[in-house]
Design an enzyme around this catalytic site. Sequence first.
Site, PDB file in Angstrom:
ATOM      1  NE  ARG A  74      -4.208  -1.394   0.077  1.00 30.31           N
ATOM      2  CZ  ARG A  74      -5.218  -1.680   0.896  1.00 30.31           C
ATOM      3  NH1 ARG A  74      -5.421  -0.950   1.968  1.00 30.31           N
ATOM      4  NH2 ARG A  74      -6.017  -2.667   0.632  1.00 30.31           N
ATOM      5  NE  ARG A 106      -7.567   5.556   1.984  1.00 31.73           N
ATOM      6  CZ  ARG A 106      -8.460   4.839   2.654  1.00 31.73           C
ATOM      7  NH1 ARG A 106      -9.526   5.406   3.160  1.00 31.73           N
ATOM      8  NH2 ARG A 106      -8.273   3.545   2.840  1.00 31.73           N
ATOM      9  NE  ARG A 142      -9.442   7.083  -6.442  1.00 31.57           N
ATOM     10  CZ  ARG A 142      -9.810   6.493  -5.310  1.00 31.57           C
ATOM     11  NH1 ARG A 142      -8.931   5.849  -4.601  1.00 31.57           N
ATOM     12  NH2 ARG A 142     -11.060   6.517  -4.900  1.00 31.57           N
ATOM     13  CG  ASP A 173      -8.567  -3.769  -4.433  1.00 34.72           C
ATOM     14  OD1 ASP A 173      -8.027  -3.119  -3.521  1.00 34.72           O
ATOM     15  OD2 ASP A 173      -9.321  -4.731  -4.218  1.00 34.72           O
ATOM     16  CE1 TYR A 216     -13.179  -7.876   1.757  1.00 31.85           C
ATOM     17  CE2 TYR A 216     -11.364  -8.963   0.635  1.00 31.85           C
ATOM     18  CZ  TYR A 216     -11.823  -8.059   1.574  1.00 31.85           C
ATOM     19  OH  TYR A 216     -10.931  -7.352   2.324  1.00 31.85           O
TER      20      TYR A 216
HETATM   21  O1  CP3 Z   1       0.095  -1.940  -2.324  1.00 29.10           O
HETATM   22  C1  CP3 Z   1      -0.116  -1.074  -3.191  1.00 29.10           C
HETATM   23  O2  CP3 Z   1       0.300   0.104  -3.099  1.00 29.10           O
HETATM   24  C2  CP3 Z   1      -0.801  -1.503  -4.467  1.00 29.10           C
HETATM   25  C3  CP3 Z   1      -2.174  -1.394  -4.530  1.00 29.10           C
HETATM   26  C4  CP3 Z   1      -3.105  -2.292  -3.740  1.00 29.10           C
HETATM   27  C5  CP3 Z   1      -4.387  -1.860  -3.400  1.00 29.10           C
HETATM   28  N1  CP3 Z   1      -5.071  -2.882  -2.857  1.00 29.10           N
HETATM   29  C6  CP3 Z   1      -4.906  -0.504  -3.651  1.00 29.10           C
HETATM   30  C7  CP3 Z   1      -5.969  -0.005  -2.748  1.00 29.10           C
HETATM   31  C8  CP3 Z   1      -2.988  -3.616  -3.325  1.00 29.10           C
HETATM   32  C9  CP3 Z   1      -1.790  -4.540  -3.409  1.00 29.10           C
HETATM   33  C10 CP3 Z   1      -4.250  -3.991  -2.774  1.00 29.10           C
HETATM   34  C11 CP3 Z   1      -4.558  -5.340  -2.303  1.00 29.10           C
HETATM   35  C12 CP3 Z   1      -5.739  -5.539  -1.458  1.00 29.10           C
HETATM   36  N2  CP3 Z   1      -6.988  -5.009  -1.603  1.00 29.10           N
HETATM   37  C13 CP3 Z   1      -5.799  -6.461  -0.383  1.00 29.10           C
HETATM   38  C14 CP3 Z   1      -4.642  -7.306   0.050  1.00 29.10           C
HETATM   39  C15 CP3 Z   1      -3.687  -6.522   0.862  1.00 29.10           C
HETATM   40  C16 CP3 Z   1      -4.127  -6.263   2.262  1.00 29.10           C
HETATM   41  O3  CP3 Z   1      -4.260  -5.069   2.604  1.00 29.10           O
HETATM   42  O4  CP3 Z   1      -4.302  -7.217   3.011  1.00 29.10           O
HETATM   43  C17 CP3 Z   1      -7.087  -6.424   0.156  1.00 29.10           C
HETATM   44  C18 CP3 Z   1      -7.589  -7.212   1.327  1.00 29.10           C
HETATM   45  C19 CP3 Z   1      -7.835  -5.506  -0.636  1.00 29.10           C
HETATM   46  C20 CP3 Z   1      -9.257  -5.135  -0.489  1.00 29.10           C
HETATM   47  C21 CP3 Z   1      -9.369  -3.696  -0.150  1.00 29.10           C
HETATM   48  N3  CP3 Z   1      -9.264  -2.695  -1.089  1.00 29.10           N
HETATM   49  C22 CP3 Z   1      -9.512  -3.087   1.126  1.00 29.10           C
HETATM   50  C23 CP3 Z   1      -9.670  -3.826   2.424  1.00 29.10           C
HETATM   51  C24 CP3 Z   1      -9.482  -1.699   0.936  1.00 29.10           C
HETATM   52  C25 CP3 Z   1      -9.525  -0.607   1.982  1.00 29.10           C
HETATM   53  C26 CP3 Z   1     -10.822   0.087   2.051  1.00 29.10           C
HETATM   54  C27 CP3 Z   1     -10.679   1.360   2.887  1.00 29.10           C
HETATM   55  O5  CP3 Z   1     -11.055   2.428   2.385  1.00 29.10           O
HETATM   56  O6  CP3 Z   1     -10.233   1.269   4.042  1.00 29.10           O
HETATM   57  C28 CP3 Z   1      -9.324  -1.484  -0.444  1.00 29.10           C
HETATM   58  C29 CP3 Z   1      -9.209  -0.171  -1.107  1.00 29.10           C
HETATM   59  C30 CP3 Z   1      -7.867   0.160  -1.632  1.00 29.10           C
HETATM   60  N4  CP3 Z   1      -7.120  -0.655  -2.413  1.00 29.10           N
HETATM   61  C31 CP3 Z   1      -7.192   1.384  -1.459  1.00 29.10           C
HETATM   62  C32 CP3 Z   1      -6.004   1.287  -2.166  1.00 29.10           C
HETATM   63  C33 CP3 Z   1      -4.958   2.348  -2.347  1.00 29.10           C
HETATM   64  C34 CP3 Z   1      -7.737   2.582  -0.693  1.00 29.10           C
HETATM   65  C35 CP3 Z   1      -8.729   3.246  -1.579  1.00 29.10           C
HETATM   66  C36 CP3 Z   1      -8.808   4.720  -1.372  1.00 29.10           C
HETATM   67  O7  CP3 Z   1      -7.833   5.418  -1.633  1.00 29.10           O
HETATM   68  O8  CP3 Z   1      -9.875   5.164  -0.972  1.00 29.10           O
END
Ligand code: CP3
Length: 356
Positions: A41, A45, A54, A90, A165
């Site tokens: 990540r 944000r 974004r 994602d 999910y």
């Molecule tokens: O790591 C990176 O920088 C690459 C991008 C990446 C994202 N998601 C972008 C993202 C990666 C590798 C993921 C994987 C992902 N997505 C996982 C596995 C990693 C982990 O954290 O265990 C999981 C479980 C997800 C599902 C997911 N997507 C969640 C739980 C969330 C968070 C929701 C929140 O708002 O709290 C996301 C959204 C997400 N995916 C964001 C990003 C940058 C945040 C979105 C935003 O900016 O609003």
Amino acid sequence: MTLTSLLPADHPINVSDTGDSRLALACRGERSGPRPVWFMRQAGRSLPEYREVRRGVAMLDSCLMPELAAEITLQPIRRHGVDAAVLFSDIVVPLKLAGIDVEIVPGVGPVVARPIRTVGDIRALPELDPAALAPVEDAIRICTAELGATPLLGFAGAPFTLASYLVEGGPSREHLVTKAMMYAEPAAWSELAGWVARTTAAFLRAQVLAGASAVQLFDSWAGGLSLANYTEHVASHSATVLSAVADLPVPRIHFGVGTGELLPAMRDAGATVIGVDHRIPLSVANARLGGTTPLQGNIDPAALFAGREALHRHTLDVLREGDSAPGHIVNLGHGVPPDTDPDVLTELVAFVHDQP
Ligand code: CP3
């Protein structure tokens, strides 16, 4: 330079030597010079430039806009000087591209409009048309052109995490419905996990062929499973995903949260590197793995908020622990928290690179 005909002639491993990057060397268990460091990540944000681009664009829409996804992928490279980029995408993107009604709700996570609960639901799941992956491939081509010798990591979600999910309909602490399906209807579970494995495997392989130089399989929620559950109901499906890129010359990192009991099984599913969260020391992970597997991890994300001195002390502990393993890629034990001060990350990268 090792030219490989297994990948397209213009792949970064062939034209930019990403197969000999710091990341690639550590993944092969070679130790020379500074340790590679990147952050799960790292795009997101915590970066004001991310929040800026974004604005007004839904998360999953942004993943499918190639110019924007490439820009976001590059932001942490420019700012922090990390040793790898990770594609901005994602784990649910391939589900959406297959036609599942899924969105990411800010502050919540992926939400599935119609949860998959019955054999009928499972049999009605749509097959992913590989052509639908074009926006992901285009994003990769745009950012690898700028990355040069810095490798791009591709990634995918593992079948258990993604199936959770789909079955629960959204984030879940206990994964009760998913695990109940496993116990009550193992054949149905296996069909579902098989569909997820095919779909997420296609996403992963497409990323490598388009230019990713390493991959990471995220089984974020596998820590909720016993070793017996994992080996009986999950490992073979994760193995399907990892085997989809096993013929290609890229390291395969396998990561989960709270998976200290599962590490050997996760390696045996076909990983070449194991990602470890911050709940166990790397020397313990290394011992459990028999001392033969390079490790990635595992700075506690909470230490990013502890001030420079405490963060440095904790990081030096992690590096010392990592020295027990054949190779060490420095990372956090889980993703960068959204309210992290990005300057702390930039300084941490420099600190890791300064250590002998
Ligand atoms: O790591 C990176 O920088 C690459 C991008 C990446 C994202 N998601 C972008 C993202 C990666 C590798 C993921 C994987 C992902 N997505 C996982 C596995 C990693 C982990 O954290 O265990 C999981 C479980 C997800 C599902 C997911 N997507 C969640 C739980 C969330 C968070 C929701 C929140 O708002 O709290 C996301 C959204 C997400 N995916 C964001 C990003 C940058 C945040 C979105 C935003 O900016 O609003």
